[in-house]
Design an enzyme around this catalytic site. Structure first.
Site, PDB file in Angstrom:
ATOM      1  N   HIS A  19       0.642  -1.117   0.017  1.00  0.00           N
ATOM      2  CA  HIS A  19       0.082  -0.017   0.158  1.00  0.00           C
ATOM      3  C   HIS A  19       0.651   1.105   0.147  1.00  0.00           C
ATOM      4  CE1 HIS A  19      -3.599  -2.816   1.541  1.00  0.00           C
ATOM      5  NE2 HIS A  19      -2.899  -2.406   0.324  1.00  0.00           N
TER       6      HIS A  19
ATOM      7  N   SER B  21      -6.807  -7.038   9.350  1.00  0.00           N
ATOM      8  CA  SER B  21      -8.494  -7.301   9.675  1.00  0.00           C
ATOM      9  C   SER B  21      -8.803  -8.198   8.424  1.00  0.00           C
ATOM     10  CB  SER B  21      -9.612  -6.405   9.490  1.00  0.00           C
ATOM     11  OG  SER B  21      -9.322  -5.599   8.397  1.00  0.00           O
TER      12      SER B  21
HETATM   13  P1  OAD Z   1      -7.208  -3.143  10.322  1.00  0.00           P
HETATM   14  O1  OAD Z   1      -7.436  -1.772  11.376  1.00  0.00           O
HETATM   15  O2  OAD Z   1      -8.326  -3.294   9.091  1.00  0.00           O
HETATM   16  O3  OAD Z   1      -7.085  -4.314  11.227  1.00  0.00           O
HETATM   17  C1  OAD Z   1      -5.911  -4.387  12.512  1.00  0.00           C
HETATM   18  C2  OAD Z   1      -6.291  -5.373  12.841  1.00  0.00           C
HETATM   19  O4  OAD Z   1      -4.953  -5.818  13.605  1.00  0.00           O
HETATM   20  C3  OAD Z   1      -6.816  -6.061  13.758  1.00  0.00           C
HETATM   21  O5  OAD Z   1      -8.105  -7.669  12.796  1.00  0.00           O
HETATM   22  C4  OAD Z   1      -7.176  -6.564  14.780  1.00  0.00           C
HETATM   23  O6  OAD Z   1      -7.923  -7.265  16.108  1.00  0.00           O
HETATM   24  C5  OAD Z   1      -5.708  -6.494  14.884  1.00  0.00           C
HETATM   25  N1  OAD Z   1      -4.698  -6.246  16.331  1.00  0.00           N
HETATM   26  C6  OAD Z   1      -4.861  -5.302  16.690  1.00  0.00           C
HETATM   27  N2  OAD Z   1      -3.282  -4.834  18.059  1.00  0.00           N
HETATM   28  C7  OAD Z   1      -3.261  -5.601  17.613  1.00  0.00           C
HETATM   29  C8  OAD Z   1      -1.829  -6.920  18.456  1.00  0.00           C
HETATM   30  N3  OAD Z   1      -1.101  -5.745  19.166  1.00  0.00           N
HETATM   31  N4  OAD Z   1      -0.650  -7.434  17.582  1.00  0.00           N
HETATM   32  C9  OAD Z   1      -1.463  -8.467  16.855  1.00  0.00           C
HETATM   33  N5  OAD Z   1      -2.739  -8.141  16.137  1.00  0.00           N
HETATM   34  C10 OAD Z   1      -3.167  -7.006  16.747  1.00  0.00           C
HETATM   35  O7  OAD Z   1      -5.442  -2.877   9.719  1.00  0.00           O
HETATM   36  P2  OAD Z   1      -5.263  -3.688   8.043  1.00  0.00           P
HETATM   37  O8  OAD Z   1      -6.201  -4.907   7.734  1.00  0.00           O
HETATM   38  O9  OAD Z   1      -3.858  -3.883   8.203  1.00  0.00           O
HETATM   39  O10 OAD Z   1      -5.362   0.344   2.928  1.00  0.00           O
HETATM   40  O11 OAD Z   1      -6.600  -2.725   7.055  1.00  0.00           O
HETATM   41  C11 OAD Z   1      -5.929  -2.800   5.061  1.00  0.00           C
HETATM   42  C12 OAD Z   1      -6.602  -2.228   5.104  1.00  0.00           C
HETATM   43  O12 OAD Z   1      -7.081  -1.010   4.890  1.00  0.00           O
HETATM   44  C13 OAD Z   1      -4.957  -1.032   5.337  1.00  0.00           C
HETATM   45  O13 OAD Z   1      -3.893  -1.500   4.861  1.00  0.00           O
HETATM   46  C14 OAD Z   1      -5.675   0.199   4.940  1.00  0.00           C
HETATM   47  C15 OAD Z   1      -6.777   0.446   5.509  1.00  0.00           C
HETATM   48  O14 OAD Z   1      -7.958   0.762   4.486  1.00  0.00           O
HETATM   49  C16 OAD Z   1      -5.365   1.526   2.610  1.00  0.00           C
HETATM   50  O15 OAD Z   1      -4.780   2.258   2.925  1.00  0.00           O
HETATM   51  C17 OAD Z   1      -5.693   1.326   1.277  1.00  0.00           C
END
Ligand code: OAD
Length: 250
Positions: free
Chosen positions: A121, A192
């Site tokens: 990204h 997520s």
């Molecule tokens: P999310 O914010 O959607 O998800 C974060 C995840 O991290 C969740 O499943 C939480 O349960 C988990 N989490 C929280 N604290 C944690 C910890 N200490 N250790 C491990 N896991 C933990 O973030 P992404 O999946 O990265 O895209 O989101 C994907 C994309 O959506 C991002 O790259 C961004 C966003 O819109 C763009 O900007 C194109």
């Protein structure tokens, strides 16, 4: 949990080809807000992505978009890699064929020492021409905004991240797919798993025979046969790498 940590460490000890996919949760313990999830600071709870993270939003109100990105840049500039980032950088040195695929734009993996990495990204620190004249430049400081930063060609500069509705950096997904289909172990950390195509990597790897493990306090992966280490990556990953080191040194 200890049993699963040992299971993952044993799988890693026996693997030559390993791919790790990370998301915002990997940086949560560094103080970087996630996008979704339980915390009150989750970005998409307080902000509308369609008004901040699309090309149309930038055309409609570049000041609003830049103000938000400058706020994030300032917040993240004060954050340091956490033990989870350091563990993944260490893991790179212990596996023959290792690749880290990240959705994160904060560059904390690189700050921890990760080098074999694909940023799906983009990143927050590169500014590039909105009209795609080809200009891009890393600009961490002074603050990029205000005033609205401009390219030499006269167009506005934009943050070097991938917005909703945009393609991923050329070749990035193809390389990530190719390596995922050959992986023996695939590790999903802190995502997520709702944003595609990134989320499909674990499913593709699992379908192609990789052993899939997930580290997340709120597990989300739908990969076939995924084994879940339900905890924060900053705590779980260092334990996995310690166990792996012990096995490799034995
Ligand atoms: P999310 O914010 O959607 O998800 C974060 C995840 O991290 C969740 O499943 C939480 O349960 C988990 N989490 C929280 N604290 C944690 C910890 N200490 N250790 C491990 N896991 C933990 O973030 P992404 O999946 O990265 O895209 O989101 C994907 C994309 O959506 C991002 O790259 C961004 C966003 O819109 C763009 O900007 C194109």
């Amino acid at each position: 949990m200890q049993e699963l940590i040992e299971e993952l460490a044993a799988a890693l000890a026996g693997a030559k080809r390993v791919v790790v996919l990370t998301g915002a949760g990997t940086s949560a313990e560094s103080g970087v807000p996630t996008f979704r999830g339980g915390g009150p600071d989750a970005l998409w709870k307080g902000f509308d992505p369609m008004k901040l993270a699309t090309p149309g939003a930038f055309v409609a109100d570049p000041d609003q978009v830049w103000e938000w990105y400058e706020w994030r840049r300032a917040k993240i500039a004060a954050c340091e890699p956490n033990p989870g980032h350091h563990a993944l950088a260490e893991l790179e040195g212990l596996i023959d064929d290792f690749l880290l695929v990240t959705q994160n734009v904060d560059r904390l993996h690189q700050a921890a020492g990760s080098r074999a990495l694909i940023e799906l990204h983009g990143d927050l620190w590169t500014l590039r021409c909105f009209h795609e004249c080809g200009f891009s430049e890393e600009r961490r400081s002074p603050p990029a905004y205000p005033p609205l930063p401009r390219c030499g060609c006269g167009a506005l500069l934009r943050p070097g991240v991938v917005w909703f509705g945009e393609g991923l950096p050329p070749g990035a997904m193809e390389r990530a797919f190719a390596r995922s289909t050959r992986a023996e172990v695939f590790l999903v950390v802190g995502t997520s798993c709702v944003v595609y195509p990134a989320a499909s990597l674990a499913e593709v790897a699992g379908g192609a025979g990789a052993r899939v493990f997930e580290v997340n306090p709120v597990p989300a992966s739908r990969a076939p046969g995924v084994r879940v280490l339900a905890g924060p990556s900053g705590e779980v990953l260092p334990r996995v790498v310690s166990s792996l080191r012990r096995r490799l040194e034995a």
